[in-house]
Enzyme design. Structure first.
Site, PDB file in Angstrom:
ATOM      1  N   GLU A  62       3.404  -6.466   1.519  1.00 36.52           N
ATOM      2  CA  GLU A  62       4.325  -6.824   2.593  1.00 36.52           C
ATOM      3  C   GLU A  62       4.337  -5.769   3.696  1.00 36.52           C
ATOM      4  O   GLU A  62       4.425  -6.086   4.887  1.00 36.52           O
ATOM      5  CB  GLU A  62       5.746  -7.009   2.046  1.00 36.52           C
ATOM      6  CG  GLU A  62       5.924  -8.213   1.136  1.00 36.52           C
ATOM      7  CD  GLU A  62       5.575  -7.901  -0.314  1.00 36.52           C
ATOM      8  OE1 GLU A  62       5.043  -6.792  -0.568  1.00 36.52           O
ATOM      9  OE2 GLU A  62       5.821  -8.748  -1.176  1.00 36.52           O
ATOM     10  N   GLY A 102      -4.133   3.510  -1.729  1.00 37.93           N
ATOM     11  CA  GLY A 102      -4.428   3.479  -0.304  1.00 37.93           C
ATOM     12  C   GLY A 102      -5.887   3.601   0.061  1.00 37.93           C
ATOM     13  O   GLY A 102      -6.208   3.894   1.217  1.00 37.93           O
ATOM     14  N   GLU A 103      -6.805   3.364  -0.901  1.00 39.41           N
ATOM     15  CA  GLU A 103      -8.230   3.481  -0.607  1.00 39.41           C
ATOM     16  C   GLU A 103      -8.995   2.177  -0.848  1.00 39.41           C
ATOM     17  O   GLU A 103     -10.202   2.198  -1.074  1.00 39.41           O
ATOM     18  CB  GLU A 103      -8.857   4.612  -1.425  1.00 39.41           C
ATOM     19  CG  GLU A 103      -8.415   5.997  -1.013  1.00 39.41           C
ATOM     20  CD  GLU A 103      -9.294   7.089  -1.592  1.00 39.41           C
ATOM     21  OE1 GLU A 103      -9.813   7.895  -0.807  1.00 39.41           O
ATOM     22  OE2 GLU A 103      -9.467   7.131  -2.830  1.00 39.41           O
ATOM     23  N   PRO A 117      -7.761  -0.917 -10.462  1.00 36.90           N
ATOM     24  CA  PRO A 117      -6.554  -1.524 -11.026  1.00 36.90           C
ATOM     25  C   PRO A 117      -5.431  -1.607 -10.010  1.00 36.90           C
ATOM     26  O   PRO A 117      -5.277  -0.711  -9.159  1.00 36.90           O
ATOM     27  CB  PRO A 117      -6.194  -0.584 -12.185  1.00 36.90           C
ATOM     28  CG  PRO A 117      -6.789   0.734 -11.803  1.00 36.90           C
ATOM     29  CD  PRO A 117      -8.036   0.406 -11.037  1.00 36.90           C
ATOM     30  N   ARG A 118      -4.652  -2.662 -10.089  1.00 34.73           N
ATOM     31  CA  ARG A 118      -3.515  -2.824  -9.182  1.00 34.73           C
ATOM     32  C   ARG A 118      -2.531  -1.678  -9.355  1.00 34.73           C
ATOM     33  O   ARG A 118      -1.917  -1.219  -8.387  1.00 34.73           O
ATOM     34  CB  ARG A 118      -2.822  -4.161  -9.473  1.00 34.73           C
ATOM     35  CG  ARG A 118      -1.553  -4.434  -8.662  1.00 34.73           C
ATOM     36  CD  ARG A 118      -1.851  -4.631  -7.215  1.00 34.73           C
ATOM     37  NE  ARG A 118      -0.679  -5.051  -6.463  1.00 34.73           N
ATOM     38  CZ  ARG A 118      -0.630  -5.189  -5.150  1.00 34.73           C
ATOM     39  NH1 ARG A 118      -1.713  -4.939  -4.427  1.00 34.73           N
ATOM     40  NH2 ARG A 118       0.472  -5.579  -4.545  1.00 34.73           N
ATOM     41  N   ASN A 137      -4.142 -10.774  -2.853  1.00 38.27           N
ATOM     42  CA  ASN A 137      -4.589 -11.130  -1.514  1.00 38.27           C
ATOM     43  C   ASN A 137      -6.122 -11.112  -1.387  1.00 38.27           C
ATOM     44  O   ASN A 137      -6.744 -10.064  -1.550  1.00 38.27           O
ATOM     45  CB  ASN A 137      -3.968 -10.148  -0.518  1.00 38.27           C
ATOM     46  CG  ASN A 137      -4.345 -10.419   0.907  1.00 38.27           C
ATOM     47  OD1 ASN A 137      -4.846 -11.494   1.235  1.00 38.27           O
ATOM     48  ND2 ASN A 137      -4.114  -9.442   1.763  1.00 38.27           N
ATOM     49  N   PRO A 138      -6.745 -12.270  -1.057  1.00 41.96           N
ATOM     50  CA  PRO A 138      -8.204 -12.299  -0.882  1.00 41.96           C
ATOM     51  C   PRO A 138      -8.645 -12.016   0.550  1.00 41.96           C
ATOM     52  O   PRO A 138      -9.845 -11.980   0.831  1.00 41.96           O
ATOM     53  CB  PRO A 138      -8.542 -13.748  -1.241  1.00 41.96           C
ATOM     54  CG  PRO A 138      -7.374 -14.528  -0.720  1.00 41.96           C
ATOM     55  CD  PRO A 138      -6.166 -13.627  -0.942  1.00 41.96           C
ATOM     56  N   LEU A 139      -7.694 -11.839   1.462  1.00 44.96           N
ATOM     57  CA  LEU A 139      -8.037 -11.738   2.877  1.00 44.96           C
ATOM     58  C   LEU A 139      -8.706 -10.416   3.233  1.00 44.96           C
ATOM     59  O   LEU A 139      -9.607 -10.376   4.074  1.00 44.96           O
ATOM     60  CB  LEU A 139      -6.788 -11.954   3.728  1.00 44.96           C
ATOM     61  CG  LEU A 139      -6.144 -13.341   3.579  1.00 44.96           C
ATOM     62  CD1 LEU A 139      -4.817 -13.399   4.317  1.00 44.96           C
ATOM     63  CD2 LEU A 139      -7.085 -14.435   4.082  1.00 44.96           C
ATOM     64  N   GLU A 140      -8.278  -9.319   2.606  1.00 43.46           N
ATOM     65  CA  GLU A 140      -8.905  -8.029   2.904  1.00 43.46           C
ATOM     66  C   GLU A 140     -10.375  -8.026   2.510  1.00 43.46           C
ATOM     67  O   GLU A 140     -11.224  -7.591   3.306  1.00 43.46           O
ATOM     68  CB  GLU A 140      -8.137  -6.891   2.232  1.00 43.46           C
ATOM     69  CG  GLU A 140      -6.798  -6.578   2.891  1.00 43.46           C
ATOM     70  CD  GLU A 140      -6.126  -5.367   2.276  1.00 43.46           C
ATOM     71  OE1 GLU A 140      -6.496  -4.985   1.154  1.00 43.46           O
ATOM     72  OE2 GLU A 140      -5.216  -4.811   2.914  1.00 43.46           O
TER      73      GLU A 140
END
Length: 441
Positions: free
Chosen positions: A68, A313-314, A271-272, A338-341
């Site tokens: 978000e 953040g990488e 990993p998330r 999210n698949p957009l990145e």
């Protein structure tokens, strides 16, 4: 809203518990207190400000976590460009770090107060926001009621309701309606989300598309990228990103099956939740695999099987190392990530079938040929093998994904248009304040 309604809502709120709603009460805020490095900021959870309120109009914008925060960063930049102050609250240590990286000193960051009346009142007394903007699916009863009582306009942007959340709210429709009537506007991601909010009592509701599409690709340190690419050399690489429990095992299964066919194969696992990295590394070692961990600065050698991306953040680094990415929380998890990145970085996207939280994005990517679904780890292995062996097909997926993202853009402009009635008076106020200060009065 009457006190009777407030008591009814809060009683139901306590009865339902955190699992019943998309994100509820102080649960997310409570989770963030676990980061010891933020111990000195725990007072913010109780509404005690860490900084003074700046002069002039101020917008309070809340984004729960990393996704978000990234999604609303361009919106925040536009609001700040108008001369309006922004206080951004988030609920996790990770999202606070992302906010600092993306927005720096342009905004004031605070941890979101617990959804308890004393904490919320204290927060609002100090910051006195002129407008509250909430991202995605944050339905916090006490916060909404307190803002409503103070007649602060509340707008939900990039709004979405998952299948599970909509079913839960529908069972308590009178509660949902009593809360949503406090929102001045709901700006939904899709027609499906808009219809769901409308059925629950939100008015008015418009559709903007997904703000995540209008973000820039995740950044990368060029020197680090060049160094790691140098370590990898000409090896074949695929990645499993934003993985949840069980999906790292699937990635290891794929690696084990394919390394005989692709002897120089390198698998990147991101990993998330990086705190799970020790367990993941141990499980890989038990299977006889050599692991290089990013957090430890390990070098990727010719004998490295798994590059474990256990840092925050990488994602921009990890996605630029490969042209094939499985996106997690979709095979063993529920809802998808999210698949957009990956798509905007020209990566062929693979995912399990449980992608309800990003249904529209996956539908558009799949229809264009930019994403493919797999039902289990064996099918995933087959898909990775096929793409490694077929550069033309891999390139088709990569190009289709990039093209689809470009076609989906425009959500930021539509969101700003819907916000205009609430933002414009603040722009005027900011300009008048600048003129007064500039005249020396």
């Amino acid at each position: 809203m009457s006190e009777r309604w407030a008591r009814t809502l809060l009683t139901a709120y306590r009865w339902a518990g955190a699992a019943a709603y998309p994100v509820i009460g102080g649960y997310v805020a409570w989770r963030a207190t676990k980061g010891k490095e933020e111990h000195n900021r725990r007072r913010e959870r109780y509404g005690r400000a860490g900084l003074p309120r700046p002069e002039g109009p101020l917008v309070w914008l809340h984004a729960a976590s990393v996704g978000e925060t990234i999604a609303v960063a361009p919106l925040i930049e536009r609001i700040v460009d108008f001369g309006i102050n922004v206080v951004l609250t988030t609920g996790t240590v990770t999202s606070a770090q992302v906010a600092k990286e993306r927005l720096g000193d342009r905004i004031i960051h605070q941890y979101v107060p617990l959804d308890l009346k004393p904490a919320v009142s204290r927060f609002l007394d100090h910051w006195q926001p002129d407008l509250a903007i909430i991202a995605e699916s944050e339905i916090w009863p006490m916060t909404i009621l307190e803002l409503g009582a103070r007649r602060v306009p509340q707008v939900l942007v990039n709004g979405r309701l998952s299948d599970r959340s909509f079913a839960s709210w529908s069972k308590r429709g009178f509660i949902a309606e009593a809360l949503l009537e406090n929102l001045a506007h709901v700006i939904a991601q899709s027609e499906v989300d808009a219809e769901r909010f409308h059925k629950l009592g939100a008015r008015p509701v418009t559709v903007s598309g997904n703000l995540k599409v209008d973000t820039v690709p995740p950044p990368v340190d060029a020197e680090v990228l060049a160094r790691i690419k140098g370590e990898i050399g000409n090896r074949k690489v695929w990645a499993a990103v934003s993985t949840h429990d069980g999906e790292e095992d699937a990635a290891v299964h794929v690696h084990t099956l394919l390394r005989g066919r692709h002897q120089n194969l390198l698998t990147v696992i991101v990993p998330r939740h990086p705190e799970r990295a020790d367990a993941i590394a141990a499980a890989c070692a038990e299977k006889g695999l050599t692991v290089a961990r990013r957090s430890l600065g390990d070098t990727i050698s010719s004998g490295t099987d798994i590059f474990l991306g256990d840092t925050i953040g990488e994602m921009g680094l990890y996605l630029r190392l490969t042209e094939i990415a499985f996106v997690g929380r979709s095979l063993t998890g529920q809802g998808g990530q999210n698949p957009l990145e990956p798509a905007m970085l020209e990566t062929a996207v693979l995912a399990g079938r449980n992608v309800q939280n990003f249904r529209e994005s996956y539908q558009k990517l799949a229809a264009a040929g930019g994403a493919r679904f797999v039902r289990d780890k064996d099918v995933l292995a087959g898909a990775v093998n096929f793409l490694l062996n077929n550069e033309p097909e891999r390139r088709k997926m990569m190009d289709a994904g990039m093209r689809t993202v470009e076609e989906m853009r425009g959500s930021l402009a539509k969101t700003l248009q819907a916000l205009e009635p609430y933002i414009h008076p603040l722009i005027v106020q900011a300009r008048l304040g600048t003129a007064v200060n500039g005249s020396g009065r």
